[in-house]
Write a protein that holds these residues in place. Sequence first.
Motif, PDB file in Angstrom:
ATOM      1  N   VAL A  25       0.967  -1.117  -0.051  1.00 34.67           N
ATOM      2  CA  VAL A  25       0.030  -0.139   0.115  1.00 34.67           C
ATOM      3  C   VAL A  25       0.935   1.267  -0.203  1.00 34.67           C
ATOM      4  O   VAL A  25       1.777   1.339   1.145  1.00 34.67           O
ATOM      5  N   TRP A  26       0.804   2.052  -1.213  1.00 33.74           N
ATOM      6  CA  TRP A  26       1.845   3.179  -1.249  1.00 33.74           C
ATOM      7  C   TRP A  26       1.474   4.210  -0.052  1.00 33.74           C
ATOM      8  O   TRP A  26       2.790   4.626   0.460  1.00 33.74           O
ATOM      9  N   THR A  27       0.425   4.305   0.446  1.00 38.00           N
ATOM     10  CA  THR A  27       0.256   5.446   1.351  1.00 38.00           C
ATOM     11  C   THR A  27       0.846   4.957   2.805  1.00 38.00           C
ATOM     12  O   THR A  27       1.317   5.775   3.455  1.00 38.00           O
ATOM     13  N   ASP A  28       0.763   3.634   2.894  1.00 32.49           N
ATOM     14  CA  ASP A  28       1.376   3.123   4.201  1.00 32.49           C
ATOM     15  C   ASP A  28       3.042   3.146   4.208  1.00 32.49           C
ATOM     16  O   ASP A  28       3.721   3.518   5.130  1.00 32.49           O
ATOM     17  N   VAL A  29       3.510   2.760   3.031  1.00 29.36           N
ATOM     18  CA  VAL A  29       4.858   3.111   2.749  1.00 29.36           C
ATOM     19  C   VAL A  29       5.486   4.381   2.882  1.00 29.36           C
ATOM     20  O   VAL A  29       6.569   4.635   3.600  1.00 29.36           O
ATOM     21  N   THR A  30       4.884   5.296   2.119  1.00 32.12           N
ATOM     22  CA  THR A  30       5.164   6.767   2.456  1.00 32.12           C
ATOM     23  C   THR A  30       5.341   7.326   3.788  1.00 32.12           C
ATOM     24  O   THR A  30       5.702   8.115   3.944  1.00 32.12           O
ATOM     25  N   GLN A  31       4.064   6.805   4.394  1.00 31.76           N
ATOM     26  CA  GLN A  31       3.792   7.465   5.599  1.00 31.76           C
ATOM     27  C   GLN A  31       4.694   7.017   6.506  1.00 31.76           C
ATOM     28  O   GLN A  31       5.467   7.570   7.722  1.00 31.76           O
ATOM     29  N   THR A  32       5.184   5.751   6.543  1.00 25.70           N
ATOM     30  CA  THR A  32       6.326   5.120   7.379  1.00 25.70           C
ATOM     31  C   THR A  32       7.622   5.932   7.111  1.00 25.70           C
ATOM     32  O   THR A  32       8.597   6.206   7.954  1.00 25.70           O
ATOM     33  N   ALA A  33       7.944   6.403   5.610  1.00 26.43           N
ATOM     34  CA  ALA A  33       9.137   6.879   5.623  1.00 26.43           C
ATOM     35  C   ALA A  33       8.836   8.324   6.113  1.00 26.43           C
ATOM     36  O   ALA A  33      10.100   8.943   6.406  1.00 26.43           O
ATOM     37  N   ALA A  34       7.731   9.066   5.976  1.00 32.67           N
ATOM     38  CA  ALA A  34       7.858  10.469   6.702  1.00 32.67           C
ATOM     39  C   ALA A  34       7.783  10.262   8.017  1.00 32.67           C
ATOM     40  O   ALA A  34       8.659  11.097   8.714  1.00 32.67           O
ATOM     41  N   ASN A  35       7.511   9.126   8.811  1.00 35.18           N
ATOM     42  CA  ASN A  35       7.728   9.095  10.129  1.00 35.18           C
ATOM     43  C   ASN A  35       9.100   8.912  10.516  1.00 35.18           C
ATOM     44  O   ASN A  35       9.555   9.512  11.502  1.00 35.18           O
ATOM     45  N   ILE A  36       9.712   8.315   9.832  1.00 28.29           N
ATOM     46  CA  ILE A  36      11.366   8.023  10.013  1.00 28.29           C
ATOM     47  C   ILE A  36      11.923   9.483   9.992  1.00 28.29           C
ATOM     48  O   ILE A  36      12.920   9.879  10.401  1.00 28.29           O
ATOM     49  N   GLU A  37      11.509  10.040   8.732  1.00 25.73           N
ATOM     50  CA  GLU A  37      12.118  11.396   8.627  1.00 25.73           C
ATOM     51  C   GLU A  37      12.180  12.396   9.745  1.00 25.73           C
ATOM     52  O   GLU A  37      12.984  13.247   9.994  1.00 25.73           O
TER      53      GLU A  37
END
Length: 185
Positions: free
Chosen positions: A145-157
Amino acid sequence: MSTKQIEEFKDQVDIPEGVTVTVNKHMVSFVGPLGKTHKSFRNIPINIEVNEGKVLLTAINQKKKDYAILHTARSIIRNICEGLVTGYTIKMKVVFSHFPITVKVEGKKILIENFQGERAPRITHSVGNTKVIPKGEDVILTGEVWTDVTQTAANIELKSKVKNKDHRVFLDGIYSFEKNKGIEK
């Protein structure tokens, strides 16, 4: 209102082979080769139907805002269907100047240790079914799921953001540098 204007407020998404979509009121469930997921459209004012390998979307009202919402829902459904067939990958780079940053994964928790010499690790969580794989100075995020992957990346950043210092000088952090379709191993 003319029939041409009414047709603008209808749209459809083709379901790829190997993916099944079911609708139960406002909950849409997806099952594909890479896994299964679901999405709630309770707060989005559209009607959703599945018919002969297509998802039919109809806006409830005929305003400009509803037209935009209809296409947003179309994009969400299309991205989930594509992700269940191919998946998504984001690569992130660990950048530090003095204190070596390490990234560890414990279940859903992501631990960012020794960030600017801090004793306690900074903790964030992965969203959905996203897999986080630290490889040396890279962190690879994969999922359906694209939204889940990008949200995880944003959380790490966001967790590795430098505060109370000049961000032009202190460039430490974890930054995404590549986004791809397909799951990299």
